[in-house]
Design an enzyme around this catalytic site. Structure first.
Site, PDB file in Angstrom:
ATOM      1  N   ARG A  73      15.052 -12.145 -49.046  1.00  0.00           N
ATOM      2  CA  ARG A  73      13.788 -12.463 -49.711  1.00  0.00           C
ATOM      3  C   ARG A  73      13.030 -11.159 -49.965  1.00  0.00           C
ATOM      4  NH1 ARG A  73      11.352 -15.035 -44.396  1.00  0.00           N
ATOM      5  NH2 ARG A  73      10.204 -13.219 -43.699  1.00  0.00           N
ATOM      6  N   GLN A 109      -3.313  -4.596 -32.227  1.00  0.00           N
ATOM      7  CA  GLN A 109      -2.529  -5.803 -32.503  1.00  0.00           C
ATOM      8  C   GLN A 109      -1.937  -5.723 -33.895  1.00  0.00           C
ATOM      9  OE1 GLN A 109      -4.768  -9.630 -31.240  1.00  0.00           O
ATOM     10  NE2 GLN A 109      -6.302  -8.082 -31.590  1.00  0.00           N
ATOM     11  N   ASN A 110      -2.384  -4.742 -34.660  1.00  0.00           N
ATOM     12  CA  ASN A 110      -1.970  -4.691 -36.062  1.00  0.00           C
ATOM     13  C   ASN A 110      -0.549  -4.175 -36.190  1.00  0.00           C
ATOM     14  OD1 ASN A 110      -4.500  -5.551 -36.583  1.00  0.00           O
ATOM     15  ND2 ASN A 110      -5.296  -3.548 -37.178  1.00  0.00           N
ATOM     16  N   HIS A 127       1.847  -5.660 -31.003  1.00  0.00           N
ATOM     17  CA  HIS A 127       2.648  -6.642 -31.741  1.00  0.00           C
ATOM     18  C   HIS A 127       3.703  -5.965 -32.614  1.00  0.00           C
ATOM     19  CE1 HIS A 127      -0.805  -9.783 -31.271  1.00  0.00           C
ATOM     20  NE2 HIS A 127      -0.028  -9.726 -30.204  1.00  0.00           N
ATOM     21  N   CYS A 135      15.317  -2.918 -30.384  1.00  0.00           N
ATOM     22  CA  CYS A 135      16.401  -3.587 -29.676  1.00  0.00           C
ATOM     23  C   CYS A 135      15.770  -4.591 -28.713  1.00  0.00           C
ATOM     24  CB  CYS A 135      17.250  -2.576 -28.914  1.00  0.00           C
ATOM     25  SG  CYS A 135      18.376  -3.352 -27.738  1.00  0.00           S
ATOM     26  N   THR A 203     -11.448  -7.507 -33.736  1.00  0.00           N
ATOM     27  CA  THR A 203     -10.527  -8.560 -33.279  1.00  0.00           C
ATOM     28  C   THR A 203     -11.322  -9.785 -32.836  1.00  0.00           C
ATOM     29  OG1 THR A 203      -8.864  -9.234 -31.645  1.00  0.00           O
ATOM     30  CG2 THR A 203     -10.335  -7.446 -30.976  1.00  0.00           C
ATOM     31  N   ASN A 229     -17.725  -5.546 -34.509  1.00  0.00           N
ATOM     32  CA  ASN A 229     -17.110  -6.667 -35.224  1.00  0.00           C
ATOM     33  C   ASN A 229     -18.090  -7.265 -36.238  1.00  0.00           C
ATOM     34  OD1 ASN A 229     -15.731  -9.281 -35.811  1.00  0.00           O
ATOM     35  ND2 ASN A 229     -14.449  -8.665 -34.111  1.00  0.00           N
TER      36      ASN A 229
HETATM   37  P1  NAD Z   1      -8.314 -12.080 -36.536  1.00  0.00           P
HETATM   38  O1  NAD Z   1      -7.990 -12.294 -37.975  1.00  0.00           O
HETATM   39  O2  NAD Z   1      -8.131 -13.220 -35.625  1.00  0.00           O
HETATM   40  O3  NAD Z   1      -9.817 -11.561 -36.391  1.00  0.00           O
HETATM   41  C1  NAD Z   1     -10.330 -10.490 -37.133  1.00  0.00           C
HETATM   42  C2  NAD Z   1     -11.747 -10.234 -36.673  1.00  0.00           C
HETATM   43  O4  NAD Z   1     -12.250  -9.074 -37.331  1.00  0.00           O
HETATM   44  C3  NAD Z   1     -12.703 -11.386 -37.013  1.00  0.00           C
HETATM   45  O5  NAD Z   1     -13.559 -11.569 -35.914  1.00  0.00           O
HETATM   46  C4  NAD Z   1     -13.454 -10.860 -38.252  1.00  0.00           C
HETATM   47  O6  NAD Z   1     -14.762 -11.368 -38.320  1.00  0.00           O
HETATM   48  C5  NAD Z   1     -13.481  -9.372 -37.961  1.00  0.00           C
HETATM   49  N1  NAD Z   1     -13.550  -8.496 -39.147  1.00  0.00           N
HETATM   50  C6  NAD Z   1     -12.987  -8.673 -40.372  1.00  0.00           C
HETATM   51  N2  NAD Z   1     -13.228  -7.595 -41.155  1.00  0.00           N
HETATM   52  C7  NAD Z   1     -13.967  -6.730 -40.403  1.00  0.00           C
HETATM   53  C8  NAD Z   1     -14.518  -5.431 -40.651  1.00  0.00           C
HETATM   54  N3  NAD Z   1     -14.361  -4.803 -41.819  1.00  0.00           N
HETATM   55  N4  NAD Z   1     -15.193  -4.825 -39.652  1.00  0.00           N
HETATM   56  C9  NAD Z   1     -15.364  -5.439 -38.451  1.00  0.00           C
HETATM   57  N5  NAD Z   1     -14.871  -6.658 -38.169  1.00  0.00           N
HETATM   58  C10 NAD Z   1     -14.175  -7.293 -39.127  1.00  0.00           C
HETATM   59  O7  NAD Z   1      -7.476 -10.819 -36.091  1.00  0.00           O
HETATM   60  P2  NAD Z   1      -6.871 -10.447 -34.698  1.00  0.00           P
HETATM   61  O8  NAD Z   1      -7.844 -10.701 -33.614  1.00  0.00           O
HETATM   62  O9  NAD Z   1      -6.305  -9.088 -34.844  1.00  0.00           O
HETATM   63  O10 NAD Z   1      -5.694 -11.472 -34.519  1.00  0.00           O
HETATM   64  C11 NAD Z   1      -4.779 -11.675 -35.588  1.00  0.00           C
HETATM   65  C12 NAD Z   1      -3.327 -11.486 -35.225  1.00  0.00           C
HETATM   66  O11 NAD Z   1      -2.558 -11.413 -36.432  1.00  0.00           O
HETATM   67  C13 NAD Z   1      -3.089 -10.207 -34.523  1.00  0.00           C
HETATM   68  O12 NAD Z   1      -2.377 -10.520 -33.404  1.00  0.00           O
HETATM   69  C14 NAD Z   1      -2.309  -9.308 -35.485  1.00  0.00           C
HETATM   70  O13 NAD Z   1      -1.074  -8.953 -34.913  1.00  0.00           O
HETATM   71  C15 NAD Z   1      -1.977 -10.160 -36.675  1.00  0.00           C
HETATM   72  N6  NAD Z   1      -2.503  -9.603 -37.944  1.00  0.00           N
HETATM   73  C16 NAD Z   1      -2.311  -8.280 -38.232  1.00  0.00           C
HETATM   74  C17 NAD Z   1      -2.819  -7.751 -39.390  1.00  0.00           C
HETATM   75  C18 NAD Z   1      -2.585  -6.290 -39.676  1.00  0.00           C
HETATM   76  O14 NAD Z   1      -1.628  -5.720 -39.176  1.00  0.00           O
HETATM   77  N7  NAD Z   1      -3.466  -5.644 -40.428  1.00  0.00           N
HETATM   78  C19 NAD Z   1      -3.545  -8.550 -40.274  1.00  0.00           C
HETATM   79  C20 NAD Z   1      -3.709  -9.917 -39.955  1.00  0.00           C
HETATM   80  C21 NAD Z   1      -3.188 -10.420 -38.781  1.00  0.00           C
HETATM   81 ZN    ZN Z   2      19.287  -1.384 -26.779  1.00  0.00          ZN
END
Ligand code: NAD
Ligand code: ZN
Length: 265
Positions: A73, A109-110, A127, A135, A203, A229
């Site tokens: 995909r 977490q990103n 994550h 691996c 977060t 936040n």
């Molecule tokens: P979430 O989407 O649950 O929460 C994001 C938080 O950030 C919210 O409270 C929102 O109000 C706040 N926010 C949004 N824009 C903002 C800004 N410009 N400044 C300050 N605050 C802001 O995200 P999470 O808590 O990271 O959980 C989501 C899960 O999904 C994570 O575990 C992550 O691994 C994954 N994820 C990753 C990405 C990435 O890599 N960029 C994007 C989406 C989700």
């Molecule tokens: Zn290995």
């Protein structure tokens, strides 16, 4: 707000071991959607969330089939094409705090690898990263381009195998239902235990076990917990954080850094 920025700068400048925890919110200003904000991926498409939960089960049942599906995909994740995305001033502000010797670790977490692109050196990707492979047996990590996955598929050699232990290689990104890789999980816990300041950026703190980290720090005590936040979170409501600076990380974090530099002069 001005006062809280000065307070955060003072707390950071006087900390001995500051650690940052980041989530999707720090990357929204780079154009990547979060999951649970008003325009979040799950908020707008709950079906996508249900599908995502199936992926890890599929990998365990049939790693070869999982890899074939992945490679057949288009390489665009739920979050869009991540290769082209650039870090924003929020990511760079954390790099500056590291260079100042204040920030000891960023635990994110990103999966977008924007902290790495910005130049953060001490980085734990809780994550995983979309740009890496891992691996599942020994946690060895590789850049995606270190294995010619298309060639392996053509030669019927999927799933890829680890050169060190022979284990199965998966994308580094932690799927829903997949345990956090033990090395990162362990070290993150140690850092949360060790820090005397936690700077929590963008977060919602509802995804576990990551959301335990601020709670672990709080339980240990002798720690200042600052949230930056756009919204109030459970950490704010439960009093886990000492204070919330409400707004955008891309605007607030650089202002905190400016203030820290003024204080350090
Ligand atoms: P979430 O989407 O649950 O929460 C994001 C938080 O950030 C919210 O409270 C929102 O109000 C706040 N926010 C949004 N824009 C903002 C800004 N410009 N400044 C300050 N605050 C802001 O995200 P999470 O808590 O990271 O959980 C989501 C899960 O999904 C994570 O575990 C992550 O691994 C994954 N994820 C990753 C990405 C990435 O890599 N960029 C994007 C989406 C989700
Ligand atoms: Zn290995």
């Amino acid at each position: 707000m001005e006062q809280l920025i000065t307070k955060a700068a003072w707390d950071l400048a006087n900390s001995l071991y500051a650690v940052a925890l980041t989530g999707a919110g720090i990357s929204t200003e780079s154009g990547i959607r979060d999951f649970r904000g008003p325009q979040g991926v799950w908020t707008l498409n709950p079906e996508a969330e249900r599908m995502a939960y199936r992926s890890y089960e599929r990998f365990l049942e049939d790693p070869r089939g999982w890899w074939e599906e992945m490679l057949n995909r288009p390489r665009v994740s739920l979050l869009g094409g991540l290769e082209e995305v650039k870090p924003n001033p929020g990511h760079y502000a954390l790099v500056e705090l590291e260079k100042l010797g204040i920030l000891k670790w960023v635990i994110t977490q990103n999966i977008d690898s924007l902290h790495e692109k910005a130049g953060t050196k001490k980085l734990l990707e809780y994550h995983g990263s979309f740009a890496k492979l891992r691996c599942v047996s020994c946690n060895l990590r590789l850049r995606r381009d270190e294995i010619d996955l298309t060639k392996l598929m053509q030669e019927n050699q999927l799933p890829p195998r680890c050169s060190k232990c022979g284990g199965i290689i998966k994308s580094d990104t932690v799927s829903f239902g997949e345990p956090i890789p033990s090395d990162v999980a362990q070290q993150s816990l140690e850092e949360a235990w060790k820090c005397d300041l936690l700077l929590i950026c963008g977060t919602s703190a509802v995804v576990y076990p990551f959301a335990n980290l601020p709670r672990v720090a709080k339980q240990k005590g002798m720690v200042t917990i600052i949230e930056v936040n756009a919204d109030i979170t459970p950490l704010t409501e439960e009093g886990v954080s000492d204070y919330l600076i409400q707004g955008k990380t891309g605007e607030i974090l650089p202002r905190i850094v400016e203030e820290v530099k003024r204080m350090k002069k």
